[in-house]
Design an enzyme around this catalytic site. Structure first.
Site, PDB file in Angstrom:
ATOM      1  N   ARG A   6     -71.565 -19.536 -28.516  1.00  0.00           N
ATOM      2  CA  ARG A   6     -70.889 -20.644 -27.836  1.00  0.00           C
ATOM      3  C   ARG A   6     -71.653 -21.936 -28.112  1.00  0.00           C
ATOM      4  O   ARG A   6     -72.743 -22.148 -27.596  1.00  0.00           O
ATOM      5  CB  ARG A   6     -70.810 -20.399 -26.329  1.00  0.00           C
ATOM      6  CG  ARG A   6     -70.188 -21.587 -25.582  1.00  0.00           C
ATOM      7  CD  ARG A   6     -69.650 -21.261 -24.206  1.00  0.00           C
ATOM      8  NE  ARG A   6     -70.670 -20.904 -23.244  1.00  0.00           N
ATOM      9  CZ  ARG A   6     -70.450 -20.822 -21.921  1.00  0.00           C
ATOM     10  NH1 ARG A   6     -69.236 -21.072 -21.431  1.00  0.00           N
ATOM     11  NH2 ARG A   6     -71.423 -20.480 -21.100  1.00  0.00           N
ATOM     12  N   ASP A  10     -75.448 -21.347 -13.690  1.00  0.00           N
ATOM     13  CA  ASP A  10     -75.565 -22.097 -14.932  1.00  0.00           C
ATOM     14  C   ASP A  10     -75.015 -23.492 -14.711  1.00  0.00           C
ATOM     15  O   ASP A  10     -74.781 -23.900 -13.570  1.00  0.00           O
ATOM     16  CB  ASP A  10     -74.890 -21.371 -16.102  1.00  0.00           C
ATOM     17  CG  ASP A  10     -73.372 -21.259 -15.946  1.00  0.00           C
ATOM     18  OD1 ASP A  10     -72.802 -21.884 -15.024  1.00  0.00           O
ATOM     19  OD2 ASP A  10     -72.753 -20.545 -16.754  1.00  0.00           O
TER      20      ASP A  10
END
Length: 530
Positions: A164, A447
């Site tokens: 990613r 996160d």
């Protein structure tokens, strides 16, 4: 180190960085920057235009100009790529050396090697993460912890790597092309593709990606054009790259089919990026009053009406077009407390069984200890089948009004919710500024997405004058008081040695209390990084 014409590397060079920052890789960065950076910036400007229109009373809906794409039943995405047929359990985490080994050994089918929300873009992480991926693919990776524990790749099957890169909005200030900062997205993509792409092809797999934070099919078109240029530039057959798109912004939920259509030669499906989606819901309609104010974030489950509509539409859209539908991340992590541990596994299992029953082909976990529970939930539904793309969910008919039905979300804004937002935000930012983007806080893996929710919800509650369930109005003074109290608590628990509490509280306070809302917390935080 010889560099392609017009390319400067202004970050420090450490041992082995030249194995990633090659002429081949930096030449690709330069080609991509020159071809697409102006267009990237124009698309980011279109995001800002939409925000202004919504603030002025506009809304979101399915696009009339792309109706023909949605109504054309003849097109499908490409067949699944090697090692992406069975994706029943995926693990996500940053590309530090320990996590790389643990993720590949975890028993998951896929590892989302995260250069975005679970990572911080310290220059050492940007390049070091690529080196770790290279070493993992060549089998030359090991790690010894400060305590002396050794980590090695196990024999046998490893998780398939899917990288990613950063979102379109994030820059890379350490690599310049023609004197301009480059796109973090294109740098992450190009460095991996040029360094590891052919190695993955030779292994019978391929260069695979997860694409974050997109807000329109035009942004997907930009990625597809970047894929075509990069494959041609490196002599890789077109269609070798495969990408799964995270549907994690409110606008993108109305363009799922169009996004698949733009990437159809390179598509590996869509993912329900639930935490960023919640952040985007708050962000998109942040100034529009009570109808758009969400209660405590922990009470906004995947079964509330607007979230349910989003996930059902995603499964229907993917399977209609032959694509994988991947469920969202369960933030639960194992706990040393037996009662909390039992609760975490119960909630994760409940979440994954719901997703598998709804038709998802796989889902995410954030910790190796949760892989088997996720696998068991999907095994129960899938059995020996690798996926359930043949389950078309023709019973699903989601309207724009259902996607926009935030007002019917049950729950309240509470003092506990306010304090949790502040406590998580401060702890996460302090860790992020020191270089760690995946942080266990209060038995959950946090996160950047959850940090964005934490500060955005406080901003929205304060700006809209929300009254908490206990009767107190959310004001600047109340938020400042809670920040001071939660900062003292956090300092008492974690200490001061090497910490960046002052920077974290200044940044969080600015993001939560400023009159003007900042689009991304990480943009401001990046400016405080060397």
């Amino acid at each position: 180190m010889a560099l392609p014409d017009g390319v400067e590397v202004v970050g420090p060079m450490h041992a082995r960085f030249d194995e990633v920052l090659t002429d081949r890789a930096l030449g690709l960065v330069a080609e991509l920057h020159r071809a697409f950076d102006v267009r990237r910036r124009e698309l980011l400007a279109k995001r800002a235009e939409r925000v202004r229109a919504i603030a002025d009373g506009g809304g979101l809906g399915f696009l009339e100009e792309t109706r023909s794409v949605r109504e054309d039943d003849s097109w499908r995405v490409a067949d699944p790529a090697p090692s992406l047929v069975d994706r029943r359990v995926e693990i996500t985490g940053p590309t530090d050396r320990k996590m790389t080994i643990n993720a590949l050994n975890s028993g998951a089918k896929v590892w989302l090697a995260d250069h975005e929300d679970a990572n911080t873009p310290l220059w050492e992480n940007v390049v070091g993460g690529q080196l770790n991926l290279l070493d993992a693919i060549t089998g030359n990776i090991d790690f010894t912890s400060p305590e002396g524990k050794e980590y090695h790749l196990h024999d046998g099957e490893h998780a398939t790597i899917v990288v990613r890169p950063r979102g379109w909005h994030l820059p890379e200030k350490h690599v310049l092309v023609d004197g301009e900062q480059t796109s973090g997205s294109l740098v992450d993509f190009a460095l991996y593709l040029a360094t590891c792409g052919q190695l993955q092809i030779d292994r019978g797999q391929g260069p695979y990606f997860y694409l974050p934070k997109m807000e329109s099919h035009l942004e997907a078109r930009l990625w597809n054009d970047a894929f075509l240029l990069a494959q041609d530039h490196l002599g890789i057959p077109r269609g070798t790259i495969r990408a799964t798109v995270l549907i994690e912004t409110y606008p993108a939920a109305f363009e799922m089919e169009e996004i698949l259509h733009e990437l159809r030669e390179h598509s590996a499906g869509l993912n329900a990026g639930r935490w960023d989606y919640m952040f985007s819901v708050i962000k998109t309609f942040r100034t529009r009053g009570d109808d758009w104010v969400l209660p405590d974030r922990n009470s906004v489950t995947m079964t509330v009406p607007f979230m349910r509509a989003y996930t059902e539409l995603l499964v229907r859209t993917c399977h209609k077009r032959g694509a994988h539908a991947i469920g969202g991340m369960a933030a639960f992590i194992p706990s040393k407390d037996e009662k909390q541990n039992a609760f975490a596994f119960e909630k994760l299992t409940e979440d994954k069984i719901r997703e598998a029953t709804d038709g998802f082909d796989g889902s995410w976990v954030a910790h190796p200890g949760m892989v088997e529970a996720c696998r068991a939930a999907f095994d129960e539904v899938l059995g020996d089948k690798p996926n359930q793309r043949d389950r078309l969910r023709e019973d699903v008919h989601v309207t724009a009004d259902q996607l926009l039905d935030v007002r019917s979300t049950p729950g309240e804004a509470t003092e506990k919710g306010l304090r949790n937002n502040v406590a998580v935000g401060l702890r996460y930012l302090e860790s992020w500024l020191r270089g760690s983007g995946a942080v266990g806080i209060f038995d959950l893996m946090e996160d950047a997405a959850t940090a964005e929710i934490s500060r955005s919800q406080v901003w929205q509650w304060r700006t809209n004058g929300v009254v908490l369930a206990e009767g107190e109005k959310v004001t600047r003074e109340l938020v400042e008081q809670v920040i001071a109290e939660e900062l003292e608590r956090a300092r008492g628990e974690a200490g001061e040695d090497g910490r960046r509490w002052d920077d974290a509280v200044a940044l969080y306070s600015d993001m939560a209390l400023s009159d003007e809302y900042a689009d991304f917390l990480t943009l401001a935080a990046y400016e405080q990084m060397p």
